[in-house]
Design a protein around this motif. Sequence first.
Motif, PDB file in Angstrom:
ATOM      1  N   TYR A   1       0.831  -1.208   0.000  1.00  0.00           N
ATOM      2  CA  TYR A   1       0.000   0.000   0.000  1.00  0.00           C
ATOM      3  C   TYR A   1       0.862   1.255   0.000  1.00  0.00           C
ATOM      4  O   TYR A   1       0.577   2.221  -0.733  1.00  0.00           O
ATOM      5  CB  TYR A   1      -0.931  -0.002   1.205  1.00  0.00           C
ATOM      6  N   ALA A   2       1.920   1.241   0.802  1.00  0.00           N
ATOM      7  CA  ALA A   2       2.829   2.389   0.845  1.00  0.00           C
ATOM      8  C   ALA A   2       3.471   2.633  -0.509  1.00  0.00           C
ATOM      9  O   ALA A   2       3.574   3.778  -0.979  1.00  0.00           O
ATOM     10  CB  ALA A   2       3.897   2.168   1.917  1.00  0.00           C
ATOM     11  N   GLU A   3       3.868   1.545  -1.168  1.00  0.00           N
ATOM     12  CA  GLU A   3       4.528   1.660  -2.467  1.00  0.00           C
ATOM     13  C   GLU A   3       3.569   2.171  -3.543  1.00  0.00           C
ATOM     14  O   GLU A   3       3.913   3.060  -4.331  1.00  0.00           O
ATOM     15  CB  GLU A   3       5.090   0.297  -2.868  1.00  0.00           C
ATOM     16  N   VAL A   4       2.359   1.611  -3.567  1.00  0.00           N
ATOM     17  CA  VAL A   4       1.370   2.025  -4.562  1.00  0.00           C
ATOM     18  C   VAL A   4       0.962   3.482  -4.338  1.00  0.00           C
ATOM     19  O   VAL A   4       0.852   4.266  -5.297  1.00  0.00           O
ATOM     20  CB  VAL A   4       0.133   1.101  -4.516  1.00  0.00           C
ATOM     21  N   THR A   5       0.738   3.846  -3.079  1.00  0.00           N
ATOM     22  CA  THR A   5       0.331   5.222  -2.770  1.00  0.00           C
ATOM     23  C   THR A   5       1.405   6.216  -3.166  1.00  0.00           C
ATOM     24  O   THR A   5       1.110   7.284  -3.733  1.00  0.00           O
ATOM     25  CB  THR A   5       0.011   5.350  -1.267  1.00  0.00           C
ATOM     26  N   GLN A   6       2.655   5.890  -2.883  1.00  0.00           N
ATOM     27  CA  GLN A   6       3.764   6.781  -3.252  1.00  0.00           C
ATOM     28  C   GLN A   6       3.843   6.953  -4.767  1.00  0.00           C
ATOM     29  O   GLN A   6       3.987   8.076  -5.268  1.00  0.00           O
ATOM     30  CB  GLN A   6       5.081   6.235  -2.717  1.00  0.00           C
ATOM     31  N   ALA A   7       3.747   5.844  -5.498  1.00  0.00           N
ATOM     32  CA  ALA A   7       3.813   5.913  -6.959  1.00  0.00           C
ATOM     33  C   ALA A   7       2.641   6.721  -7.527  1.00  0.00           C
ATOM     34  O   ALA A   7       2.818   7.509  -8.466  1.00  0.00           O
ATOM     35  CB  ALA A   7       3.813   4.506  -7.548  1.00  0.00           C
ATOM     36  N   LEU A   8       1.468   6.549  -6.933  1.00  0.00           N
ATOM     37  CA  LEU A   8       0.288   7.275  -7.394  1.00  0.00           C
ATOM     38  C   LEU A   8       0.431   8.773  -7.125  1.00  0.00           C
ATOM     39  O   LEU A   8       0.136   9.606  -7.999  1.00  0.00           O
ATOM     40  CB  LEU A   8      -0.954   6.721  -6.688  1.00  0.00           C
ATOM     41  N   ASN A   9       0.896   9.120  -5.944  1.00  0.00           N
ATOM     42  CA  ASN A   9       1.075  10.532  -5.601  1.00  0.00           C
ATOM     43  C   ASN A   9       2.110  11.199  -6.503  1.00  0.00           C
ATOM     44  O   ASN A   9       1.938  12.351  -6.931  1.00  0.00           O
ATOM     45  CB  ASN A   9       1.475  10.680  -4.134  1.00  0.00           C
ATOM     46  N   GLN A  10       3.184  10.481  -6.785  1.00  0.00           N
ATOM     47  CA  GLN A  10       4.215  11.029  -7.673  1.00  0.00           C
ATOM     48  C   GLN A  10       3.662  11.248  -9.074  1.00  0.00           C
ATOM     49  O   GLN A  10       3.971  12.255  -9.731  1.00  0.00           O
ATOM     50  CB  GLN A  10       5.423  10.089  -7.720  1.00  0.00           C
ATOM     51  N   LEU A  11       2.846  10.326  -9.536  1.00  0.00           N
ATOM     52  CA  LEU A  11       2.263  10.452 -10.869  1.00  0.00           C
ATOM     53  C   LEU A  11       1.305  11.633 -10.932  1.00  0.00           C
ATOM     54  O   LEU A  11       1.283  12.383 -11.919  1.00  0.00           O
ATOM     55  CB  LEU A  11       1.534   9.151 -11.231  1.00  0.00           C
TER      56      LEU A  11
ATOM     57  N   LYS B   1       0.474  15.390 -13.457  1.00  0.00           N
ATOM     58  CA  LYS B   1      -0.660  15.048 -14.315  1.00  0.00           C
ATOM     59  C   LYS B   1      -0.892  16.089 -15.413  1.00  0.00           C
ATOM     60  O   LYS B   1      -1.441  15.771 -16.478  1.00  0.00           O
ATOM     61  CB  LYS B   1      -1.926  14.868 -13.481  1.00  0.00           C
ATOM     62  N   ASP B   2      -0.488  17.346 -15.169  1.00  0.00           N
ATOM     63  CA  ASP B   2      -0.682  18.387 -16.178  1.00  0.00           C
ATOM     64  C   ASP B   2       0.428  18.397 -17.222  1.00  0.00           C
ATOM     65  O   ASP B   2       0.302  19.030 -18.269  1.00  0.00           O
ATOM     66  CB  ASP B   2      -0.783  19.767 -15.515  1.00  0.00           C
ATOM     67  N   THR B   3       1.525  17.717 -16.909  1.00  0.00           N
ATOM     68  CA  THR B   3       2.650  17.633 -17.853  1.00  0.00           C
ATOM     69  C   THR B   3       3.141  16.186 -17.921  1.00  0.00           C
ATOM     70  O   THR B   3       4.265  15.883 -17.513  1.00  0.00           O
ATOM     71  CB  THR B   3       3.804  18.563 -17.422  1.00  0.00           C
ATOM     72  N   PRO B   4       2.312  15.287 -18.410  1.00  0.00           N
ATOM     73  CA  PRO B   4       2.661  13.851 -18.399  1.00  0.00           C
ATOM     74  C   PRO B   4       3.916  13.518 -19.196  1.00  0.00           C
ATOM     75  O   PRO B   4       4.538  12.483 -18.956  1.00  0.00           O
ATOM     76  CB  PRO B   4       1.429  13.178 -19.016  1.00  0.00           C
ATOM     77  N   GLU B   5       4.306  14.404 -20.119  1.00  0.00           N
ATOM     78  CA  GLU B   5       5.511  14.128 -20.906  1.00  0.00           C
ATOM     79  C   GLU B   5       6.758  14.064 -20.036  1.00  0.00           C
ATOM     80  O   GLU B   5       7.761  13.454 -20.411  1.00  0.00           O
ATOM     81  CB  GLU B   5       5.688  15.193 -22.004  1.00  0.00           C
ATOM     82  N   GLN B   6       6.698  14.686 -18.824  1.00  0.00           N
ATOM     83  CA  GLN B   6       7.842  14.620 -17.907  1.00  0.00           C
ATOM     84  C   GLN B   6       8.112  13.200 -17.436  1.00  0.00           C
ATOM     85  O   GLN B   6       9.223  12.880 -17.015  1.00  0.00           O
ATOM     86  CB  GLN B   6       7.597  15.530 -16.696  1.00  0.00           C
ATOM     87  N   THR B   7       7.117  12.358 -17.468  1.00  0.00           N
ATOM     88  CA  THR B   7       7.274  10.970 -17.018  1.00  0.00           C
ATOM     89  C   THR B   7       7.789  10.066 -18.136  1.00  0.00           C
ATOM     90  O   THR B   7       8.134   8.914 -17.886  1.00  0.00           O
ATOM     91  CB  THR B   7       5.926  10.413 -16.528  1.00  0.00           C
TER      92      THR B   7
END
Length: 207
Positions: free
Chosen positions: A35-45, A49-55
């Motif tokens: 849960y900690a890992e998924v939540t961290q990845a989701l928050n980072q994403l 969200k307004d500049t997805p090309e950065q990912t």
Amino acid sequence: MQFLKIVIVAFVLMVNLLIAQPSWAGKDFTKGADYAEVTQALNQLLTVKDTPEQTGYTPEQFQQRLAQLQFQKNIIETARKRAQCRNETGKTLAVYANKPKKSPTQLYFLGAGTITDDDWDCDGIYLPAGSQVVLGPNAQPQQLTQAIAVKFVDGTQSIARTNPATGAIELNVEPAKVFKAGESSWLLPNFSQADIDTQIPTPQLID
């Protein structure tokens, strides 16, 4: 005297209910590492969200990854029992499982038509080289050139079944991660499906 007995019985029943509550209450998997890992990845994403090309994702890939993480987070938040693997392939299935506080994640063998006991966590599935697989409801079939391990988040109720028309092994839930040899601490032996079929299913794993 009769009233005193009633009071004592009522008190004992109340204490028993309070003590027994953790055993019948739903399990909370939001305190685990998944849960900690998924939540961290989701928050980072979400921060980009307004500049997805950065990912490095295209807008379509970004939305797909976002949906994957939200789905995994929802599985963990709504799960009421440990992750289980159901084998509907018609063959022996190699699975990664652990018994919390007793046995670390290792490779075990699950017989056809069986499901892992809910005292165990079924962390994932081993898929040998040469297998044709469909890794999730929306995935495309692929032929594996090397063995992989697929990992599920806590609480996932996964089903592996064989498509009778194509012979492909299909998963009902998209894995959280896919490992090749050397990418995880999990053991990835060089097994063929024929090797797996010769293994005796692990009795303590069966529900």
